[in-house]
Design an enzyme around this catalytic site. Structure first.
Site, PDB file in Angstrom:
ATOM      1  N   ARG A   1       0.853  -1.203   0.000  1.00  0.00           N
ATOM      2  CA  ARG A   1       0.000   0.000   0.000  1.00  0.00           C
ATOM      3  C   ARG A   1       0.885   1.248   0.000  1.00  0.00           C
ATOM      4  O   ARG A   1       0.620   2.217  -0.692  1.00  0.00           O
ATOM      5  CB  ARG A   1      -0.950   0.014   1.206  1.00  0.00           C
ATOM      6  CG  ARG A   1      -1.837   1.230   1.148  1.00  0.00           C
ATOM      7  CD  ARG A   1      -2.827   1.476   2.314  1.00  0.00           C
ATOM      8  NE  ARG A   1      -3.048   0.416   3.224  1.00  0.00           N
ATOM      9  CZ  ARG A   1      -2.433   0.320   4.416  1.00  0.00           C
ATOM     10  NH1 ARG A   1      -1.580   1.241   4.815  1.00  0.00           N
ATOM     11  NH2 ARG A   1      -2.690  -0.695   5.203  1.00  0.00           N
TER      12      ARG A   1
ATOM     13  N   TYR B   1     -13.241  20.157 -14.883  1.00  0.00           N
ATOM     14  CA  TYR B   1     -13.627  18.769 -15.130  1.00  0.00           C
ATOM     15  C   TYR B   1     -14.805  18.421 -14.194  1.00  0.00           C
ATOM     16  O   TYR B   1     -14.767  18.747 -13.006  1.00  0.00           O
ATOM     17  CB  TYR B   1     -12.425  17.873 -14.847  1.00  0.00           C
ATOM     18  CG  TYR B   1     -12.736  16.400 -14.904  1.00  0.00           C
ATOM     19  CD1 TYR B   1     -13.049  15.793 -16.116  1.00  0.00           C
ATOM     20  CD2 TYR B   1     -12.722  15.619 -13.756  1.00  0.00           C
ATOM     21  CE1 TYR B   1     -13.353  14.445 -16.166  1.00  0.00           C
ATOM     22  CE2 TYR B   1     -13.018  14.272 -13.804  1.00  0.00           C
ATOM     23  CZ  TYR B   1     -13.333  13.691 -15.013  1.00  0.00           C
ATOM     24  OH  TYR B   1     -13.630  12.364 -15.067  1.00  0.00           O
TER      25      TYR B   1
ATOM     26  N   ASP C   1      -4.072  21.001 -12.484  1.00  0.00           N
ATOM     27  CA  ASP C   1      -4.470  19.761 -13.156  1.00  0.00           C
ATOM     28  C   ASP C   1      -3.945  19.859 -14.591  1.00  0.00           C
ATOM     29  O   ASP C   1      -4.464  20.620 -15.404  1.00  0.00           O
ATOM     30  CB  ASP C   1      -5.999  19.627 -13.116  1.00  0.00           C
ATOM     31  CG  ASP C   1      -6.501  18.347 -13.788  1.00  0.00           C
ATOM     32  OD1 ASP C   1      -5.755  17.761 -14.596  1.00  0.00           O
ATOM     33  OD2 ASP C   1      -7.658  17.955 -13.520  1.00  0.00           O
TER      34      ASP C   1
ATOM     35  N   LYS D   1      -5.297   9.295 -19.040  1.00  0.00           N
ATOM     36  CA  LYS D   1      -5.404   9.985 -20.321  1.00  0.00           C
ATOM     37  C   LYS D   1      -4.087   9.892 -21.095  1.00  0.00           C
ATOM     38  O   LYS D   1      -3.676   8.801 -21.438  1.00  0.00           O
ATOM     39  CB  LYS D   1      -5.873  11.423 -20.073  1.00  0.00           C
ATOM     40  CG  LYS D   1      -7.003  11.547 -19.019  1.00  0.00           C
ATOM     41  CD  LYS D   1      -8.319  10.930 -19.454  1.00  0.00           C
ATOM     42  CE  LYS D   1      -9.347  10.799 -18.333  1.00  0.00           C
ATOM     43  NZ  LYS D   1      -9.688  12.006 -17.587  1.00  0.00           N
TER      44      LYS D   1
HETATM   45  C1  LIG Z   1     -10.227  12.321 -16.309  1.00  0.00           C
HETATM   46  C2  LIG Z   1      -9.858  13.565 -15.610  1.00  0.00           C
HETATM   47  C3  LIG Z   1      -9.761  13.619 -14.208  1.00  0.00           C
HETATM   48  C4  LIG Z   1     -10.093  12.423 -13.327  1.00  0.00           C
HETATM   49  O1  LIG Z   1      -9.218  11.354 -13.521  1.00  0.00           O
HETATM   50  P1  LIG Z   1      -9.643   9.794 -13.401  1.00  0.00           P
HETATM   51  O2  LIG Z   1      -8.387   9.103 -13.750  1.00  0.00           O
HETATM   52  O3  LIG Z   1     -10.764   9.572 -14.379  1.00  0.00           O
HETATM   53  O4  LIG Z   1     -10.077   9.588 -12.002  1.00  0.00           O
HETATM   54  C5  LIG Z   1      -9.374  14.820 -13.633  1.00  0.00           C
HETATM   55  N1  LIG Z   1      -9.109  15.912 -14.379  1.00  0.00           N
HETATM   56  C6  LIG Z   1      -9.207  15.904 -15.723  1.00  0.00           C
HETATM   57  C7  LIG Z   1      -8.897  17.134 -16.493  1.00  0.00           C
HETATM   58  C8  LIG Z   1      -9.589  14.733 -16.384  1.00  0.00           C
HETATM   59  O5  LIG Z   1      -9.701  14.741 -17.719  1.00  0.00           O
END
Ligand SMILES: *Cc1c(COP(=O)(O)O)cnc(C)c1O
Length: 380
Positions: A46, A98, A170, A195
């Site tokens: 963990r 988001y 982000d 992504k």
């Molecule tokens: C997809 C996404 C998230 C969340 O991520 P997950 O891996 O789906 O939990 C946060 N910010 C942005 C800009 C995203 O595209």
């Protein structure tokens, strides 16, 4: 080391026991200790795992950061940052976030007495109007999702530093190949590694990158105490995905530019959102802080209502209608009903997420096939 070399090598060394060049998948929960406390740096998976550690060191290198932490999703990474806060603390953030970020802010952490201010960050000086002694965090996304607004990271970081408030960015949409917020003064960079970093739509993962050791210790404590850490198989997949990040991003940008220009020239297309256009409202900031403009594009059709928009979204043969982004395959998404459905109508419309807006994640297929698919779908 330059970016492409870091993507392939950072954090990775031939395995000391076998010489394996690729980092093995250490599928183990626990580690042998010679005597209590006498171990090789790994105790329980963990908290630490060798496959995940290699990934975390690679992630840190990509963002020019000292430390990397991998989480079992992007949302888990955001959750960990928010757990630095206490009841009464305030957060300043953008008004076209988001959907999942908006949801965790308003539906989870607001219940614990944390206050969120959602504001238009096109002009960062507006942040000053919302700062007070309780402000502890500024959370931004750029380019924003799905209207591709650009926020000036450096300008926000100057305000954050003056106010002694943490700045988290982000960076999912840009990827570390296009933009490095740490170099522009951010304290924390967050990614949904699901992504572009993973890049193949086969894994869900999140990441935080940062420089400050005290902050790293606090976040590692939350990471280990709350336990939303990824397993070795997923860590391996992201580590492997990253090896082609620079090549994939070049192709995403090239195809993205051609798709944006195609859409803009099409008589049935109304608005096209892409930061690479010279008349994009913050194009100059994009040029300053990004190396290229990426493969994320939103657009609407002339006079289209929701039925016409749904028909278009369902008429593609190469683009898949699906949530998510950043994979090698091209995706089309209807933000209002899919990724942004958890945002209240009024706020959604104020942010420009209208019912006729469609978002493309332009993949790295042959561009001729993508343009032909767009052409036939728009004219269907
Ligand atoms: C997809 C996404 C998230 C969340 O991520 P997950 O891996 O789906 O939990 C946060 N910010 C942005 C800009 C995203 O595209």
């Amino acid at each position: 080391m330059k970016f492409g070399t870091k993507a392939i090598h950072a954090g990775q060394h031939p395995d000391p026991t076998t010489g394996a060049v690729m980092t093995p998948i250490y599928q183990t929960s626990t580690y042998w200790q010679k005597s209590p406390g006498d171990h090789k740096g790994f105790e329980y998976s963990r908290g630490t795992n060798p496959t995940r550690k290699a990934l975390e060191d690679c992630l840190a290198a990509l963002e020019n950061a000292r430390f990397g932490l991998a989480f079992s999703s992007g949302m888990a990474a955001i959750d960990a940052v928010l757990k630095l806060l206490l009841p009464g603390d305030e957060v300043i953030t953008g008004n076209d976030l988001y959907g999942g970020s908006y949801r965790i802010f308003t539906k989870i952490f607001a219940n614990y007495g944390i206050k969120f201010h959602f504001i238009d960050l096109a002009d960062p000086s507006v942040i000053r109007d919302y700062l007070n002694a309780s402000t502890k965090l500024i959370w931004i996304e750029t380019p924003t999702n799905p209207t591709m607004k650009i926020v000036d990271i450096e300008a926000v970081s100057v305000i954050a530093r003056e106010a002694k408030v943490l700045l988290a960015v982000d960076n999912t949409f840009a990827s570390p190949y296009l933009q490095n917020p740490m170099d522009l003064g951010a304290d924390i960079v967050m990614h949904s590694a699901t992504k572009y970093l993973g890049g193949h739509s086969d894994v869900v993962m999140g990441a935080l990158m940062l420089n400050d050791e005290e902050l790293y210790k606090k976040l590692w404590f939350i990471y280990n105490a709350c336990g939303a850490t990824p397993g070795p198989q997923d860590s391996f997949l992201v580590l492997r995905g990253i090896k082609t990040l620079h090549l994939r991003m070049k192709a995403h940008c090239e195809n993205g530019r051609l798709v944006a220009e195609f859409l803009r020239a099409h008589p049935l297309v109304d608005k096209v959102y892409w930061p690479g256009f010279e008349d994009h409202p913050n194009h100059d900031v994009a040029v300053r802080q990004m190396r290229d403009f990426g493969g994320m594009i939103s657009f609407s059709l002339v006079g289209a209502d929701i039925e016409r928009t749904f028909k278009l979204a369902s008429s593609f043969k190469v683009f898949s209608l699906a949530e998510s982004l950043g994979g090698v395959e091209s995706l089309i998404n209807h933000p209002a009903s899919m990724t942004h459905a958890s945002i209240p109508l009024e706020l959604r419309l104020a942010a420009g997420v209208t019912d006729n807006l469609l978002r493309l994640s332009v993949g790295i297929e042959d561009i001729d096939d993508l343009l032909e698919d767009l052409q036939q779908a728009i004219e269907a």
